[in-house]
Design an enzyme around this catalytic site. Structure first.
Site, mmCIF file in Angstrom:
data_model
loop_
_atom_site.group_PDB
_atom_site.id
_atom_site.type_symbol
_atom_site.label_atom_id
_atom_site.label_comp_id
_atom_site.label_asym_id
_atom_site.label_seq_id
_atom_site.Cartn_x
_atom_site.Cartn_y
_atom_site.Cartn_z
ATOM 1 N N HIS A 8 0.850 -1.196 0.000
ATOM 2 C CA HIS A 8 0.000 0.000 0.000
ATOM 3 C C HIS A 8 0.884 1.245 0.000
ATOM 4 C CE1 HIS A 8 -3.361 -2.593 1.102
ATOM 5 N NE2 HIS A 8 -2.694 -3.020 2.152
ATOM 6 N N ARG A 69 -3.487 3.167 0.629
ATOM 7 C CA ARG A 69 -3.362 2.743 2.030
ATOM 8 C C ARG A 69 -4.693 2.156 2.511
ATOM 9 N NH1 ARG A 69 -3.374 4.872 7.389
ATOM 10 N NH2 ARG A 69 -4.581 6.675 6.749
ATOM 11 N N TYR A 192 -8.195 -6.601 11.061
ATOM 12 C CA TYR A 192 -7.679 -7.171 9.805
ATOM 13 C C TYR A 192 -7.793 -8.694 9.813
ATOM 14 C CZ TYR A 192 -5.489 -2.918 7.805
ATOM 15 O OH TYR A 192 -5.238 -1.686 7.237
ATOM 16 N N HIS A 221 -2.811 -11.330 4.779
ATOM 17 C CA HIS A 221 -2.301 -11.590 6.129
ATOM 18 C C HIS A 221 -2.283 -13.086 6.417
ATOM 19 C CE1 HIS A 221 -4.779 -7.789 5.998
ATOM 20 N NE2 HIS A 221 -3.539 -7.340 6.010
ATOM 21 N N GLU A 282 3.514 -6.724 2.534
ATOM 22 C CA GLU A 282 2.831 -5.530 3.065
ATOM 23 C C GLU A 282 3.842 -4.638 3.786
ATOM 24 O OE1 GLU A 282 -0.494 -6.187 5.756
ATOM 25 O OE2 GLU A 282 -1.600 -4.536 4.889
ATOM 26 N N ARG A 288 6.364 -2.357 11.606
ATOM 27 C CA ARG A 288 7.521 -1.744 10.954
ATOM 28 C C ARG A 288 8.837 -1.980 11.680
ATOM 29 N NH1 ARG A 288 4.911 3.802 8.338
ATOM 30 N NH2 ARG A 288 3.022 2.758 7.660
#
Ligand SMILES: [Zn+2]
Length: 339
Positions: A8, A69, A192, A221, A282, A288
């Site tokens: 994204h 996003r 999610y 995912h 992703e 992150r």
């Protein structure tokens, strides 16, 4: 070639998301939305060059199937008109990225969904993105209400106008929720994964793929809880006198590899047939940080796959072949973009 099917534009220029805030505020006050901001090619180049492109190069992947996003789609905000204007702006920006970096990004659109508004409302934007921009798929939000699940399940005829257009255009959908506005759900930690799992069960209990034998969904995912609980789903299908899952769903439902530890990847590739798994990371997404146990980014999923006991043929499927098969327009689009 290594194709990451799930990326994204999380690093888009600041004024893009700022406009969204102004647009929703204006809608709330009954004013018309302000003009969309100027975004220069240089700003896009910088946001990608220091973002997703840099990470692609560091990790040794080649191409990202790239979409707006996901948490930013916000289909629970505003109304059908604000959703349409926002989807148009986001998709246009993705198109600009793919035009500036044709060897690294291929587009997937977000849809102008709104809770309670017929998905027929999304077909024009899907067609525009596929035919004018060369996009190869869409992200379909199974819960535009953002955590309240107000719309019918994915097997319901409610969604059929969109599926008819997808089949006509030969594009798959990644089933991807957006942000949760229900405080019971953390967006990326629970909503999610719930969305992924719920979508799979909605497919299992419907005759969707009997009616649309060529319709294709990617459940992101790693499929949420699905691979881990494969025995439960097989058993439920059996109790309902349904055919085995391989017959019932696996010509149409695919999973990505956005699973952020090695044991999860081992389970995914052991349980789900390799033909149904598409490489994805992703990256610059939900998680992150760096895993202190490995010293590498959690979302550097290629590292896990490299540690799996897969044949070269299986790896080629997972990295490239399956993506080209599931995204029916991808090979032709790449030929165009690679000139
Ligand atoms: Zn995503």
């Amino acid at each position: 070639m290594i194709i990451d099917c799930h990326g994204h534009y999380t690093t888009s220029p600041r004024q893009h998301e700022a406009w969204r805030g102004e647009q929703i505020a204006a809608q709330g006050d009954g004013r018309s939305a302000p003009m969309r901001p100027t975004i220069t090619d240089d700003e896009i180049r910088a946001s990608i060059g220091n973002g997703q492109l840099k990470v692609q190069q560091e990790r040794g992947t080649d191409l990202t199937i790239f979409s707006p996003r996901a948490a930013g789609m916000g289909h629970h905000l505003g109304d059908a008109w604000t959703s349409e204007a926002w989807a148009t702006a986001c998709n246009e920006l993705i198109h600009r990225v793919c035009t500036l970096f044709p060897r690294n990004f291929v587009g997937v659109c977000m849809l102008p969904q709104s809770a309670g508004v017929s998905p027929a409302n999304c077909t024009a934007e899907l067609e525009r993105c596929v035919l004018q921009y060369g996009f190869v798929g869409c992200n379909l939000n199974p819960d535009p209400s953002g955590g309240f699940w107000k719309d019918p399940p994915l097997g319901d005829r409610y969604w059929y106008p969109l599926y008819e257009k997808m089949v006509e255009l030969n594009v798959p959908a990644m089933i991807h929720v957006s942000a949760a506005c229900n405080p019971a759900f953390h967006t990326t930690g629970s909503h999610y994964l719930n969305g992924d799992t719920a979508a799979f069960m909605q497919c299992l209990t419907s005759d969707l793929f009997k009616n649309f034998p060529t319709l294709k969904f990617i459940i992101p995912h790693g499929g949420g809880a699905v691979p881990y609980h494969w025995g439960r789903f097989r058993g439920l299908a059996q109790d309902m006198k349904l055919p085995p899952l391989s017959e019932l769903l696996l010509n149409n439902v695919f999973f990505d590899t956005c699973v952020y530890h090695l044991p999860g990847q081992e389970l995914l590739t052991k349980v789900i047939p390799l033909d149904n798994i598409l490489f994805a990371s992703e990256m610059i997404g939900a998680v992150r940080g760096i895993d202190p146990e490995t010293g590498h980014h959690y979302d550097d999923t290629k590292r896990y796959i490299e540690q799996l006991p897969l044949s070269a043929g299986d790896k080629a499927k997972l990295y490239e072949g399956n993506a080209r098969r599931v995204y029916g327009r991808l090979s032709a689009q790449l030929a165009k973009q690679f000139g």
